[in-house]
Structure formats: structure tokens, C-alpha cells
Design an enzyme around this catalytic site. Structure first.
Site, short mmCIF file in Angstrom:
data_model
loop_
_atom_site.label_atom_id
_atom_site.label_comp_id
_atom_site.label_asym_id
_atom_site.label_seq_id
_atom_site.Cartn_x
_atom_site.Cartn_y
_atom_site.Cartn_z
NE ARG A 1 -1.57 -1.52 3.84
CZ ARG A 1 -2.08 -1.92 5.04
NH1 ARG A 1 -2.58 -0.95 5.88
NH2 ARG A 1 -2.55 -3.08 5.23
CG ASP B 1 0.48 6.23 4.23
OD1 ASP B 1 -0.11 5.08 4.51
OD2 ASP B 1 1.37 6.60 5.24
NE ARG C 1 4.94 10.51 5.10
CZ ARG C 1 3.71 10.39 5.54
NH1 ARG C 1 2.93 9.36 5.29
NH2 ARG C 1 3.40 11.43 6.29
#
Lengths: 245, 245
Positions: free
Chosen positions: B50, B52, B198
Site C-alpha cells: 500500500r 499512504d 518518511r
């Protein structure tokens, strides 16, 4: 005090620069921000010229008058902070009391971005026009040389124009820069008619596709009618790049 | 027949890749397009992983099974034409019947784009993170060398992870490329934890700002707790760049 600002905007979400009854416009956003700063008082913003829906700007120039006691070097940040993220005050300075963003213009530069590849670049979809078929860049460059100079650009002006006067303009530079799949069409001139850059690019793309010879540009100028030129290229590849005074 | 596709998407308008009850997702768009092609029949799409909300992809890999009699070389255009403009099928090919987009992954590459200048570039606002303060690129590059190799990345994993197993991963490459005001952080590795890229970028930016020494990275790894690392950098600078099988 008269302020002169260089404004950048992403035209994707706007119905063009100029205020109109329906739809968001860049001018409306600027005047809304200025009204907030002036306790609700209306501040009229004058730009170098309008841009159509979807057209962007790196170098739009505006002026407005203010009686706020903000020093000129703080204006950039003060006004910028009131604007949405797709409009940015890149420069702000005090101008002469008789400076006029529209009437004092002596020239403009527009750039038109084309993404020339079978594959799209989705991250450039709002800022380039995607042309899938191969383009003959040399032929388009040849046609560019016929655009430079003083011409009657009637054939390259939208029939929806309300201009009554002369359609003679001088193009100082018409050129194409290539970097990978990206082509940048650069036009510098004394002035531009309604949709002129988009019609020039649309005609050049027909040359690039081999539908016209570069030499045909001569006959298109002489025809002095809109239908002699090519299709109007889409708005989202176009940037108002610089305004000269 | 099992199809394997490389998918590009602009994550700006999506609540992430994976289907969820509220909000548009990339997976929902893919499955909606496939359902249309399969007369309303549900086709499950499996991705490499996945992403975000706001995160983009150049190289997301998906697989799905189909009984349509479309030759593999026509699938790319057929599916692409059913999708919105911010999702693009860049490649499509037949895969082995047991190919699995998630389980067969042997490595991934992520890139994180930073626009490091006092002035924003409004045309990159959805695809780069704007950092106004000057960054010490050499210090960040030094810290990158401490990230490469096999480490326990617990400190660089969001506490919202549901992962029970080992947080040891191998980073084959952590580097920074600079072109003008744009910095590109490149991470290639065997696998990545939730928010890992991140948090790595957020920590490197603190090094770049001089708030941490590059050598501190060692202690951050050893702490094995999320709060030892820096802030999580915003999603919109991040691209899933490539998935290896």
C-alpha cells in the site's frame, strides 16, 4: 502608494485571470485577499493582461494602490500569506504613482510546453500538452523563423476578439527548445492577440506532424483569416512567462 | 490468465492506495475499471504494497486474474482507457499463474523529492516537499552512508504498525542527488516498514538543518524506539519508484 507585483499562478482550477460573474478567477482571489487586508475595502487590481482558463503564469505583473502603512519589502509576504497555494506573490515593490501594469507594457514572453511521447507523464498533465505522434522539430524550427519579424497576425487571432485596431505585431523571437520528451515553444514579442500563441503552436504542431510545409506559413499570414491557420492548441500547456516594461 | 501491470499514479486526490470504506483510493479505481470490463463481475487487484494518502507511484506493481479474451499486448490500452487521468497503466504483461505482486517482491526503491529554496515552486507543490531553510547536503550524505546496510529499523517505523515480526531490513542504497533547488533522496532496500522512508527523510532533514550530527544516526538505530528518530516527512514528496522481483 502604488505596488507592483510579479504573480505566479497555476491556472488549472481557475476560470481564467479576469473576474467574471461565474467561476473562480485569479483576479477575484487577489482582490479578496487585498480586501481582507484593507478591512473589507475594495482594492482594484490591474494586470498586464488576461489569461484564459487553464493557462498558467510565471511572470504576470499586477499593480494596485494602497494606503496601508506596510513597508514595501514586507508586502510580498503579507499578501502571499492571504492567498491560496496555487497563487504566489514572487516579487513586490513600490512603483511610480503613474506606473500602469497594462498600458506600460512594451513586450511579453509566452512559453508553451509540449510532452512529445507515446506515453503520458501524468505528473505533468496540467502543465504540458501531450502529443503522442512524433514531431519533426527541424521543420517546426524552420516555420518559427518565418514567424519572427513584423506581420499582420489576423490569421492567428481568435475570431472572438473584440479588437478593432491593427493586428500587426512584431515577434522578436520564436524558437523551440528540446529536452528529452519535452518541447518548449518560446515567443517574445511586442504584443499578442487573443489566442495568438495557442494558434501559432497549433499551426506549428501541424507542421511538425507533416500536415503542412514550413513554407506554407507565408500563405497563412497573407490569407488574413483565422481559418487559414491551424487548430488552437489546448490552454494547459501555456505559460505567461515574462512581461517587459 | 494472470496479468502483471506497472501502474503510475498521482496520489494527490486519493486517500491512499488501499480500499477503505470512506474516501477514494487507487485500488478502488482499478477494481471499478476492471469490473466495468468484466460486465460488473468483481476482479480483485493485488499490489506490491500500500501507499499512504498523498503518496505517488511511478512503479507500483499489481496483479489480477481475468478470463477475458484480450491479448496481453492490448491490455495496457484497454485498462488505461477506463481509468481517470491521474492513474496510468505504464506496462501490462502476462505473468506466471503463481506470480504474486506482494509475496514475490525482493526489493523496492522509493524516491523522496524536496524543493530546497526560500521561494516555493507552486507547480511542484503536490510532488515535492518545500523546505525553506538551507540544508547541509554533505552532512545528509554522510548520514545516508550510516543508513546503508542491515539494521533493526524499529526507530524508523511508525508506532501505528501492526507488524509483529522482525524489523531488520537491508538498505542497499541511501543517497541524495541534487539538481538546482531539487534534492532527490533515493532508498533501495529489501523491504520497508510503515512510514520508514518518511521517517528516514525527516531525520535526514534534521541533520541537514544542523539539529543533529550525522553520527547520531548510530544511536538512533540502537535506541529501537520511534521517538529517537526525527519527524515523519510529509507524504506528497514520496514516490514508490520501482519494485523488484
Amino acid at each position: 502608494m502604488r505596488l507592483k507585483c510579479r504573480v505566479e499562478y497555476d491556472g488549472t482550477q481557475y476560470a481564467g485571470y479576469q473576474i467574471q460573474p461565474n467561476g473562480n478567477t485569479v483576479q477575484a482571489e487577489l482582490e479578496k485577499a487585498l480586501a481582507k487586508m484593507h478591512k473589507g475595502e475594495k482594492v482594484k487590481v490591474t494586470a498586464s493582461g488576461r489569461t484564459d482558463s487553464g493557462v498558467h503564469a510565471r511572470g504576470q505583473i499586477i499593480h494596485f494602490d494602497t494606503n496601508l502603512s506596510i513597508p514595501p519589502h514586507n508586502w510580498k509576504r503579507a499578501l502571499d500569506s492571504m492567498l491560496p497555494q496555487d497563487i504566489h506573490i514572487a516579487e513586490a515593490e513600490e512603483a511610480a504613482a503613474d506606473f500602469h501594469a497594462r498600458y506600460d507594457t512594451i513586450g511579453k514572453e509566452y512559453r508553451y510546453f509540449v510532452w512529445n511521447s507515446r506515453e503520458p507523464d501524468i505528473f505533468k498533465r496540467h502543465y504540458t500538452t501531450h502529443i503522442k505522434f512524433p514531431l519533426n522539430v527541424e521543420a517546426m524550427k524552420k516555420a518559427c523563423r518565418l514567424i519572427e519579424g513584423e506581420h499582420d497576425f489576423t490569421s492567428f487571432c481568435s475570431s472572438r476578439t473584440d479588437l478593432k485596431g491593427s493586428k500587426v505585431r512584431t515577434i522578436h523571437r520564436a524558437s523551440i527548445e528540446q529536452e528529452g520528451a519535452e518541447l518548449v515553444f518560446i515567443f517574445k514579442g511586442s504584443g499578442f492577440l487573443y489566442n495568438m500563441v495557442r494558434i501559432l503552436v497549433g499551426t506549428l504542431l501541424e507542421v511538425g506532424r507533416g500536415e503542412r510545409n514550413p513554407e506554407e506559413l507565408q500563405a497563412v499570414f497573407e490569407a488574413r483569416e483565422r481559418k487559414a491557420a491551424g487548430k488552437t492548441a489546448p490552454p494547459h500547456g501555456l505559460f505567461l512567462w515574462q512581461v517587459d516594461y
